[in-house]
Design a protein around this motif. Structure first.
Motif, mmCIF file in Angstrom:
data_model
loop_
_atom_site.group_PDB
_atom_site.id
_atom_site.type_symbol
_atom_site.label_atom_id
_atom_site.label_comp_id
_atom_site.label_asym_id
_atom_site.label_seq_id
_atom_site.Cartn_x
_atom_site.Cartn_y
_atom_site.Cartn_z
ATOM 1 N N TRP A 273 127.870 41.618 72.463
ATOM 2 C CA TRP A 273 127.653 41.802 74.230
ATOM 3 C C TRP A 273 126.329 41.939 74.288
ATOM 4 O O TRP A 273 125.702 41.611 75.414
ATOM 5 C CB TRP A 273 128.412 42.974 74.522
ATOM 6 N N SER A 274 125.587 42.615 73.629
ATOM 7 C CA SER A 274 123.958 42.832 73.877
ATOM 8 C C SER A 274 123.487 41.667 73.684
ATOM 9 O O SER A 274 122.477 41.017 74.566
ATOM 10 C CB SER A 274 123.358 43.711 72.805
ATOM 11 N N VAL A 275 123.692 40.713 72.899
ATOM 12 C CA VAL A 275 123.202 39.411 72.911
ATOM 13 C C VAL A 275 123.659 38.447 74.105
ATOM 14 O O VAL A 275 122.557 37.769 74.707
ATOM 15 C CB VAL A 275 123.744 38.285 71.644
ATOM 16 N N SER A 276 124.726 38.453 74.519
ATOM 17 C CA SER A 276 125.254 37.783 75.753
ATOM 18 C C SER A 276 124.663 38.403 76.880
ATOM 19 O O SER A 276 123.968 37.489 77.723
ATOM 20 C CB SER A 276 126.770 38.044 75.931
ATOM 21 N N ALA A 277 124.455 39.825 77.065
ATOM 22 C CA ALA A 277 123.803 40.323 78.126
ATOM 23 C C ALA A 277 122.200 39.799 78.650
ATOM 24 O O ALA A 277 121.892 40.022 79.682
ATOM 25 C CB ALA A 277 123.983 42.072 78.149
ATOM 26 N N HIS A 278 121.609 39.723 77.435
ATOM 27 C CA HIS A 278 120.225 39.048 77.428
ATOM 28 C C HIS A 278 120.238 37.504 77.577
ATOM 29 O O HIS A 278 119.243 37.265 77.333
ATOM 30 C CB HIS A 278 119.451 39.700 76.313
ATOM 31 N N GLY A 279 121.349 37.051 78.009
ATOM 32 C CA GLY A 279 121.141 35.651 78.010
ATOM 33 C C GLY A 279 120.987 34.847 76.669
ATOM 34 O O GLY A 279 120.815 33.599 76.497
ATOM 35 N N GLY A 280 121.331 35.308 75.449
ATOM 36 C CA GLY A 280 121.438 34.739 74.175
ATOM 37 C C GLY A 280 122.150 33.757 73.709
ATOM 38 O O GLY A 280 121.987 32.657 73.306
ATOM 39 N N VAL A 281 123.378 33.613 74.506
ATOM 40 C CA VAL A 281 124.327 32.570 74.342
ATOM 41 C C VAL A 281 123.795 31.293 75.031
ATOM 42 O O VAL A 281 123.879 30.239 74.243
ATOM 43 C CB VAL A 281 125.800 32.933 75.049
#
Length: 574
Positions: A273-281
């Motif tokens: 979720w942290s990766v996704s929240a920072h635009g990582g995906v």
């Protein structure tokens, strides 16, 4: 006489260097003395840590070129000498317990700690202002193999100080040395966790405007992330956001280090979720879709995305952003490592999801996978095995997908590998054919028409119990089709082999069950009944019936009726 260092020749510089060297001597003694202090233990631990940091900074300064303002440097070294003398006096009083009061001593220690911290910052400011330059800085020698923990800790503190107070060149060199030790010896990774601020400095360097510093810190962080004990420290230091900024704006080398680190920290789904929240995906998808991106980098990014699939909402977002077509495109890459990771990504994202599975099929996923399996193309066995597993996972639950496979010649491809593949590929092909056989009557007929029963018979005598059982079960399914039965009994050797195997499979009731099932299907032909009755294996079949082996009773009844009854030497009665 050695060559004199530039900037070290004036009388003022000489006085400053004298203060510096004296301060270093006192600090060294003070650090040793601090270990024998029994009072104010927590405070002295902080003081020792700051003294080690100051010591490393001064050692680096001693070997630096002074570019200007020697009077300012001389004043700094004199002030440091005064402070460390004061600190040494306090240390002696704590050892001797000769201080007048605890509160007063605690206050004095706080004052000294503040002064030491200010001196460390002053040295950093000197580098920033250009008063100290990197020309002659030498990193403290790395401890030898088997060095004690204190020596390792001192070395890491020295590197930390250089990363904090050094110029760009010194920071780069310190990062290079740090990378070398964490790669060579995992003990240094544990020491890093013990030395305050190392992880925070590394994380901050990920946002450095200096490309080489960003790249070097990403490399170090990616190594540290490989240790479970360190992942929590990295996450706690906020490593996710700067890593993603590197993915978005960093160099190729920086991105590679960042994505390696993300791949390791996302093995724990809690960090997804942290990766996704920072635009990582989005950043990872952009790398995978990049025309000019390095194949290894794309493969690593695809690996991180694969780790994130476990979170349903993130998986849906990937699909909406075109992850399916992207991975199908990557599966056609000439880079087999990239092909492998993209095919595994496809398999995982579609697992248990009929909607996504349908998208894979509609977007040409089956054709892409069959191209990898096609013997006409040059691929290694490993990538073909990955493609076969993906086909099994993606296609066999859908009748339309199975029909597409057979229309594209999949059965012929299986026949090629069952006859010509390496052992591991042959066994996988057998498994896939076995699964395919269970999908539909049409699949059984297609396999029979291709000559698959002949190959299955060969596997009935394999060394591996699992392979024998799989071949027997597949053959049991195939002979349920009348056309396949007729083809099977045309070879007289087949019935004899089945009976021999039935006699030799001691204790393997699973295989015997399938062999009996095959014989039961074949007894619809009267010539087969005669062959069984005349074979001399009837007693063995009777024993199986008595042992309650599935279909054995039915087989005995069928063989003991009408004109076959009198051929028995010993009738079995139910």
């Amino acid at each position: 006489m050695g060559e004199e260092k530039p900037g070290h020749s004036s009388p003022e510089t000489s006085r400053g260097m004298s203060s510096l060297r004296r301060a270093l001597e006192i600090i060294s003694s003070l650090i040793t003395l601090s270990y024998s202090i029994k009072v104010f233990a927590a405070k002295w631990q902080l003081l020792r840590s700051k003294l080690e940091e100051l010591n490393a900074g001064l050692i680096a300064t001693e070997n630096c070129q002074f570019s200007s303002a020697n009077s300012e440097l001389s004043g700094l070294f004199s002030a440091i000498l005064v402070t460390v003398n004061e600190c040494y006096d306090l240390a002696r009083r704590c050892v001797d317990l000769s201080y007048s009061g605890k509160l007063l001593m605690q206050s004095d220690l706080n004052v000294i700690l503040t002064k030491l911290d200010r001196h460390v910052k002053d040295i950093s400011d000197m580098y920033t202002a250009g008063i100290l330059t990197h020309g002659y800085a030498l990193v403290v020698s790395k401890p030898g193999v088997g060095a004690c923990r204190d020596d390792m800790r001192f070395y890491i503190r020295d590197l930390l100080t250089r990363m904090k107070v050094g110029d760009a060149g010194m920071k780069r060199q310190a990062l290079v040395n740090l990378y070398d030790v964490v790669v060579e010896d995992e003990k240094y990774v544990k020491v890093i966790l013990e030395v305050d601020d190392v992880v925070n400095v590394l994380v901050n360097f990920l946002d450095s405007p200096e490309t080489e510093i960003q790249e070097a810190s990403a490399k170090v962080v990616s190594v540290i992330a490989g240790y479970d004990s360190c992942k929590g420290f990295l996450i706690g230091a906020g490593v996710i956001a700067p890593l993603i900024r590197v993915l978005e704006c960093g160099s190729e080398l920086g991105k590679e280090g960042a994505v390696r680190c993300l791949k390791k920290v996302t093995e724990n789904s809690e960090n997804a979720w942290s990766v996704s929240a920072h635009g990582g995906v989005t950043a990872l998808l952009n790398i995978c879709a990049g025309v000019h991106c390095d194949g290894e980098l794309v493969g690593l990014a695809c690996g991180v995305l694969r780790n994130l699939i476990g979170v349903e909402e993130i998986k849906r977002f990937m699909v909406e952003e075109g992850a399916i077509s992207m991975s199908i495109k990557l599966s056609r890459s000439k880079d087999e490592a990239l092909q492998a990771i993209s095919i595994e990504f496809l398999q995982r994202i579609a697992f248990g999801d009929e909607l996504i599975r349908g998208m894979v099929i509609r977007d040409g996923g089956i054709r892409a996978l069959l191209r990898v399996v096609d013997p006409k193309w040059s691929y290694c066995s490993k990538i073909r095995e990955i493609a076969l597993r993906a086909i099994e996972s993606l296609c066999f639950s859908s009748t339309s997908a199975v029909n597409i496979l057979m229309n594209y010649g999949f059965v012929d491809q299986l026949m090629y590998y069952i006859r010509n593949g390496e052992v591991s590929l042959q066994e996988l092909t057998l498994k896939v054919a076995f699964r395919l056989c269970g999908t539909s009557e049409a699949a059984k007929k297609a396999l029979g028409d291709a000559g698959f029963m002949t190959e299955l018979v060969k596997f009935l005598d394999a060394k591996s119990f699992e392979v024998r059982e799989m071949a027997a079960e597949a053959l049991s399914g195939m002979v349920s089709v009348p056309k396949n039965r007729k083809r099977f009994v045309q070879d007289d050797r087949n019935i004899g082999l089945l009976l021999q195997l039935l006699d030799s499979e001691d204790g393997n009731s699973g295989i015997k069950r399938f062999l009996v099932s095959i014989l039961m299907s074949l007894t619809s032909c009267s010539s087969v009944k005669k062959k069984i009755v005349n074979s001399g294996y009837l007693k063995n079949i009777e024993k199986l019936a008595q042992a309650e082996v599935s279909d054995a009773k039915r087989l005995v009844r069928k063989l003991s009726t009408n004109r076959f009854r009198r051929m028995f030497t010993g009738l079995w009665h139910s």
